[in-house]
Write an enzyme that holds these catalytic residues in place. Structure first.
Site, PDB file in Angstrom:
ATOM      1  N   SER A  25       0.849  -1.182   0.000  1.00 23.99           N
ATOM      2  CA  SER A  25       0.000   0.000   0.000  1.00 23.99           C
ATOM      3  C   SER A  25       0.885   1.232   0.000  1.00 23.99           C
ATOM      4  CB  SER A  25      -0.907   0.006   1.234  1.00 23.99           C
ATOM      5  OG  SER A  25      -1.768   1.134   1.225  1.00 23.99           O
TER       6      SER A  25
ATOM      7  N   HIS B 260      -2.715   7.320  -4.500  1.00 23.82           N
ATOM      8  CA  HIS B 260      -2.814   6.139  -3.640  1.00 23.82           C
ATOM      9  C   HIS B 260      -2.866   4.904  -4.533  1.00 23.82           C
ATOM     10  CE1 HIS B 260      -5.765   3.043  -2.218  1.00 23.82           C
ATOM     11  NE2 HIS B 260      -4.896   2.979  -1.234  1.00 23.82           N
TER      12      HIS B 260
ATOM     13  N   ASN C  37      -2.915   0.388  -3.951  1.00 19.66           N
ATOM     14  CA  ASN C  37      -2.884  -0.739  -3.033  1.00 19.66           C
ATOM     15  C   ASN C  37      -3.169  -2.012  -3.819  1.00 19.66           C
ATOM     16  OD1 ASN C  37      -4.851  -2.676  -1.343  1.00 19.66           O
ATOM     17  ND2 ASN C  37      -3.363  -1.764   0.048  1.00 19.66           N
TER      18      ASN C  37
ATOM     19  N   GLY D 127      -3.100  -4.553  13.927  1.00 20.60           N
ATOM     20  CA  GLY D 127      -1.918  -4.293  13.113  1.00 20.60           C
ATOM     21  C   GLY D 127      -1.034  -3.208  13.699  1.00 20.60           C
ATOM     22  N   ARG D 128       0.034  -2.908  12.979  1.00 16.90           N
ATOM     23  CA  ARG D 128       1.029  -1.933  13.446  1.00 16.90           C
ATOM     24  C   ARG D 128       0.539  -0.522  13.103  1.00 16.90           C
ATOM     25  NH1 ARG D 128       6.252   0.170  11.395  1.00 16.90           N
ATOM     26  NH2 ARG D 128       7.727   0.265  13.129  1.00 16.90           N
TER      27      ARG D 128
END
Length: 320
Positions: free
Chosen positions: A108, A122, A124, A275-276
């Site tokens: 992403s 953007h 992804n 998630g992070r």
């Protein structure tokens, strides 16, 4: 396990490894190209790992470029994670998989240029595999790319949409209008009744061509990104601008933040699944602003963005 089921399991593992290898190579090729384009800043590579015992296990590589000559902030992340239970954002269209263990991998990116005449972009591409109780693994793909200009140019929008169309063309003429409409509907700020940008393509929960062809479509989209975006950067990066254009850029970046935090399923998936956070919020611009009921001056380029570029339209009508 009989012989045939064993062969199927091995094939599935090999397929997932091929997806991972492609995604890692894509991240590398894109960040190298962006460094060359910027000519000043380089990407910081931040490898991370989620250990067993955490809600989500896996690893990834976050690459971030800040303070460049062309890009004020450019983030491109790869992740490959596994979890015991699919989060709600991933099962909206697949309720039969609610609660299933899963693994997800993807690349992403969001690039925020310095010059207000260069659009934010953007992209992804991702794959999710889930295994319902007592069932076989189910894999699907998602992704796309979209363009968010602050000052609109017809030739830029047409070029971007043509690149998206051409990436999908080998997989059937029906896919581009379908994915273009999906993008328009997805990147829409419902609370503003406003598009985020001029769109592009978006797809999710996609496996209808079978694993190999669906994966090939994913690669075609990922490989088309640099050709869709960099020519626009080169056309606009040297355009003169002042404080007025900068102020409008920061104001419109606020819309980008609003969408990502309020509506984006990818952001929600990452946060809901443990998630992070630092990597999930990679898409945020370094600076943004908000103003109360700001109205552009009639006849101005800022007004033109709202009147001629944000409303949904067929950018390729009449184009070759």
């Amino acid at each position: 396990m009989n012989a045939s089921s064993g062969m199927n399991a091995v094939a599935a593992v090999a397929d997932l490894e091929a997806v991972r290898a492609y995604l890692q190579g894509l991240q590398h090729s894109i960040t190298e190209a962006i460094e060359r384009t910027d000519g000043q800043a380089v990407f910081l590579a931040d490898a991370w790992r989620k250990e067993p015992g955490e809600p989500l296990q896996g690893e990834g590589l976050t690459k971030i470029l800040e303070g460049g000559a062309v890009f004020e902030r450019a983030g491109c992340g790869f992740s490959h994670v596994r979890g015991a239970k699919l989060p709600p954002s991933a099962t909206q269209h697949r309720p039969e998989l609610a609660g299933a263990p899963f693994e997800a991998m993807g690349v992403s990116l969001v690039f925020h240029p310095r010059n207000p005449y260069v659009p934010t972009v953007h992209m992804n591409v991702r794959m999710i595999a889930a295994t319902p109780a007592g069932g076989e693994p189910v894999c699907w793909f998602g992704g796309g790319m979209d363009l968010t200009p602050y000052y609109g140019f017809e030739e830029d929008a047409v070029h971007f949409h043509r690149s998206c169309r051409d990436a999908l063309a080998p997989y059937g003429p029906q896919l581009h209008p379908r994915f273009k409409q999906w993008c328009d509907e997805y990147f829409f700020l419902k609370h503003r009744n406003e598009q985020r940008g001029v769109g592009g393509i978006f797809f999710d929960d996609f496996a209808e061509l079978g694993f190999e062809r669906s994966f090939a479509l994913l690669r075609s989209v990922g490989d088309a990104f640099l050709g869709a975006y960099l020519p626009i950067v080169e056309r606009r990066r040297g355009m003169a601008h002042g404080q007025r254009e900068r102020d409008f850029q920061l104001y419109r970046r606020g819309r980008y933040v609003e969408f990502n935090l309020v509506w984006d399923r990818g952001t929600h998936f990452g946060l809901q699944s443990g998630g992070r956070t630092e990597s999930i919020l990679l898409s945020m611009p370094p600076l943004a602003s908000w103003a109360y009921q700001q109205t552009p001056e009639p006849g101005s380029p800022e007004e033109a963005l709202y009147l001629h570029f944000l409303p949904r339209r067929d950018w390729l009508k009449g184009a070759v």
